[in-house]
Design an enzyme around this catalytic site. Structure first.
Site, PDB file in Angstrom:
ATOM      1  N   THR A  44       1.160  -1.442   0.052  1.00  0.00           N
ATOM      2  CA  THR A  44      -0.060   0.152  -0.110  1.00  0.00           C
ATOM      3  C   THR A  44       0.908   1.395  -0.349  1.00  0.00           C
ATOM      4  O   THR A  44       0.730   2.519  -1.279  1.00  0.00           O
ATOM      5  CB  THR A  44      -0.546   0.115   1.132  1.00  0.00           C
ATOM      6  OG1 THR A  44      -1.795  -1.258   1.418  1.00  0.00           O
ATOM      7  CG2 THR A  44      -1.506   1.179   1.461  1.00  0.00           C
ATOM      8  N   THR A  45       1.784   1.013   0.867  1.00  0.00           N
ATOM      9  CA  THR A  45       2.829   2.686   1.183  1.00  0.00           C
ATOM     10  C   THR A  45       3.812   2.927  -0.172  1.00  0.00           C
ATOM     11  O   THR A  45       4.499   3.766  -0.891  1.00  0.00           O
ATOM     12  CB  THR A  45       4.169   2.532   2.060  1.00  0.00           C
ATOM     13  OG1 THR A  45       2.619   1.818   3.339  1.00  0.00           O
ATOM     14  CG2 THR A  45       4.492   3.902   2.631  1.00  0.00           C
ATOM     15  N   TYR A 107     -12.569  -3.671  -3.428  1.00  0.00           N
ATOM     16  CA  TYR A 107     -14.106  -3.212  -4.097  1.00  0.00           C
ATOM     17  C   TYR A 107     -15.020  -4.237  -3.990  1.00  0.00           C
ATOM     18  O   TYR A 107     -16.710  -4.143  -3.690  1.00  0.00           O
ATOM     19  CB  TYR A 107     -13.830  -2.831  -5.290  1.00  0.00           C
ATOM     20  CG  TYR A 107     -14.938  -2.110  -6.315  1.00  0.00           C
ATOM     21  CD1 TYR A 107     -15.196  -0.586  -5.722  1.00  0.00           C
ATOM     22  CD2 TYR A 107     -15.318  -2.979  -6.733  1.00  0.00           C
ATOM     23  CE1 TYR A 107     -16.409  -0.067  -6.377  1.00  0.00           C
ATOM     24  CE2 TYR A 107     -16.570  -1.549  -7.343  1.00  0.00           C
ATOM     25  CZ  TYR A 107     -16.356  -0.687  -7.203  1.00  0.00           C
ATOM     26  OH  TYR A 107     -17.298  -0.192  -7.762  1.00  0.00           O
ATOM     27  N   TYR A 133      -2.707 -10.069   3.885  1.00  0.00           N
ATOM     28  CA  TYR A 133      -2.868  -8.410   5.007  1.00  0.00           C
ATOM     29  C   TYR A 133      -4.302  -8.062   5.333  1.00  0.00           C
ATOM     30  O   TYR A 133      -4.392  -8.023   3.899  1.00  0.00           O
ATOM     31  CB  TYR A 133      -1.992  -7.674   3.474  1.00  0.00           C
ATOM     32  CG  TYR A 133      -1.870  -6.379   4.127  1.00  0.00           C
ATOM     33  CD1 TYR A 133      -1.697  -5.518   5.135  1.00  0.00           C
ATOM     34  CD2 TYR A 133      -1.149  -5.784   2.360  1.00  0.00           C
ATOM     35  CE1 TYR A 133      -1.768  -4.048   4.545  1.00  0.00           C
ATOM     36  CE2 TYR A 133      -1.364  -4.264   2.430  1.00  0.00           C
ATOM     37  CZ  TYR A 133      -1.550  -3.485   4.697  1.00  0.00           C
ATOM     38  OH  TYR A 133      -1.507  -2.325   4.588  1.00  0.00           O
ATOM     39  N   ARG A 138      -8.298   0.381   3.445  1.00  0.00           N
ATOM     40  CA  ARG A 138      -8.019   1.009   2.759  1.00  0.00           C
ATOM     41  C   ARG A 138      -9.251  -0.634   1.356  1.00  0.00           C
ATOM     42  O   ARG A 138      -9.189   0.150   0.842  1.00  0.00           O
ATOM     43  CB  ARG A 138      -6.673   0.323   2.516  1.00  0.00           C
ATOM     44  CG  ARG A 138      -6.227   1.315   2.922  1.00  0.00           C
ATOM     45  CD  ARG A 138      -5.471   2.987   2.935  1.00  0.00           C
ATOM     46  NE  ARG A 138      -5.314   2.851   1.469  1.00  0.00           N
ATOM     47  CZ  ARG A 138      -4.180   4.214   1.544  1.00  0.00           C
ATOM     48  NH1 ARG A 138      -3.668   4.393   2.552  1.00  0.00           N
ATOM     49  NH2 ARG A 138      -3.445   4.081   0.318  1.00  0.00           N
ATOM     50  N   LYS A 161      -0.461 -10.029   8.287  1.00  0.00           N
ATOM     51  CA  LYS A 161      -0.418  -8.657   8.825  1.00  0.00           C
ATOM     52  C   LYS A 161      -1.868  -7.930   9.082  1.00  0.00           C
ATOM     53  O   LYS A 161      -1.807  -7.944   7.968  1.00  0.00           O
ATOM     54  CB  LYS A 161       0.345  -7.507   7.361  1.00  0.00           C
ATOM     55  CG  LYS A 161       0.533  -6.280   8.042  1.00  0.00           C
ATOM     56  CD  LYS A 161       1.180  -5.078   6.907  1.00  0.00           C
ATOM     57  CE  LYS A 161       0.884  -3.702   7.299  1.00  0.00           C
ATOM     58  NZ  LYS A 161       1.055  -3.390   5.696  1.00  0.00           N
ATOM     59  N   ILE A 203       4.887  -4.539   9.978  1.00  0.00           N
ATOM     60  CA  ILE A 203       5.197  -3.908   9.093  1.00  0.00           C
ATOM     61  C   ILE A 203       5.450  -2.244   9.146  1.00  0.00           C
ATOM     62  O   ILE A 203       3.759  -2.509   8.621  1.00  0.00           O
ATOM     63  CB  ILE A 203       4.792  -4.573   8.395  1.00  0.00           C
ATOM     64  CG1 ILE A 203       5.273  -6.478   8.025  1.00  0.00           C
ATOM     65  CG2 ILE A 203       4.797  -4.252   6.380  1.00  0.00           C
ATOM     66  CD1 ILE A 203       4.131  -6.940   7.014  1.00  0.00           C
TER      67      ILE A 203
END
Length: 293
Positions: A44-45, A107, A133, A138, A161, A203
């Site tokens: 994501t980052t 989504y 994850y 998000r 995570k 993380i």
């Protein structure tokens, strides 16, 4: 390698939005120097949502190449379509990465049964270790503890995570999985509490700009020296908070540029530049942590 402070690495770009090899090399060397346990690339980052498939592949391979075996690399391989997640995972089978970080589908909001079948299909398609994850803020999709427990029984799924910030989930998961199942925090603000409750590490977004400090916090926590760890974490707490004042990685890219770790804080639309107000607060947080020198 699967414990302590792992950085969710930003993807540095030049003024035109192209991947900046020079800044990426500088970031990798920074984490090698300060003892970061591993790098997650294109999570994501790392702006995975705005990189096309060719760029995604290129950034992972470039990160592996520049790291040159000096720090383990984990590749983000999540997708909202199971078939795409399988293709992306299989691409990296002989790349030199040590594991995949696979986010829940976004989504389309699958059921828990759909999530189980999604991750099961990906794990069966490749020999690469898979780290689940979960970041519902998000993705709009929450991987519940009971589904994680079922998935933990599959051969290639080695950890999770969890970025919910819900500390009650650690006990729910740990009591039903094997001791070698890895549980990472994905929330810097609660990561130390997470580790005190039995988590293996974090993380981290904050580690992009405070690699040494995050490594020290995690190392102390793993040694059960939570008192000293909290003294360091207290200095970083304003950073933990402000880095999510605007959508990640907007603030952390600006901070990395300010600290000289990358050349520009270029982002891909629809991400836009950091606001003036957030700059002021983040600059104060950097000073509080002793990073803005």
């Amino acid at each position: 390698m699967f414990k302590g402070s792992i950085v969710a690495l930003i993807t540095p770009m030049d003024e035109k939005g192209k991947i900046c090899r020079q800044s990426l090399k500088k970031l990798i060397n920074y984490h090698i120097k300060h003892g970061t346990s591993a790098i997650v690339t294109v999570g994501t980052t790392g702006e995975s949502a705005t990189l096309n498939q060719e760029e995604h592949n290129d950034v992972v391979m470039l990160t592996v190449d520049l790291a040159d075996g000096n720090i383990p690399i984990i590749a983000g391989t999540g997708a909202n379509a199971t078939s795409e997640g399988i293709l992306l995972t299989k691409k990296f089978e002989k790349s030199g990465i040590i594991a995949c970080l696979t986010v829940t589908p976004y989504y389309n909001r699958p059921t828990q049964k759909g999530l189980y079948q999604h991750f099961k299909a990906i794990s069966e398609s490749s020999h690469l270790p898979q780290i689940l994850y979960n970041v519902p803020a998000r993705t709009g999709c929450d991987l519940l503890p009971e589904t994680i427990i079922k998935l933990a029984k599959l051969k290639n799924i080695i950890g999770i995570k969890d970025a919910t910030g819900d500390l009650s989930r650690i006990h729910l998961i740990k009591q039903f999985v094997k001791n070698d199942f890895i549980i990472f925090s994905g929330d810097d603000e609660t990561a130390l509490d997470f580790m005190q409750l039995g988590g293996n590490g974090v993380i981290s977004v904050t580690a992009n700009i405070a690699a040494k400090e995050m490594q020290e916090i995690c190392s102390l926590a793993l040694k059960k020296d939570f008192h000293t760890a909290r003294l360091i974490n207290k200095r970083l707490m304003p950073i933990h908070k402000i880095l999510f004042n605007e959508p990640n990685p907007i603030p952390v890219k600006w901070a990395a540029k300010k600290l000289g770790l990358i050349k520009t804080d270029t982002l891909r639309l629809p991400m836009t530049q950091i606001s003036h107000d957030t700059k002021i607060i983040l600059n104060q947080a950097l000073k509080h942590a002793g990073l803005n020198t």
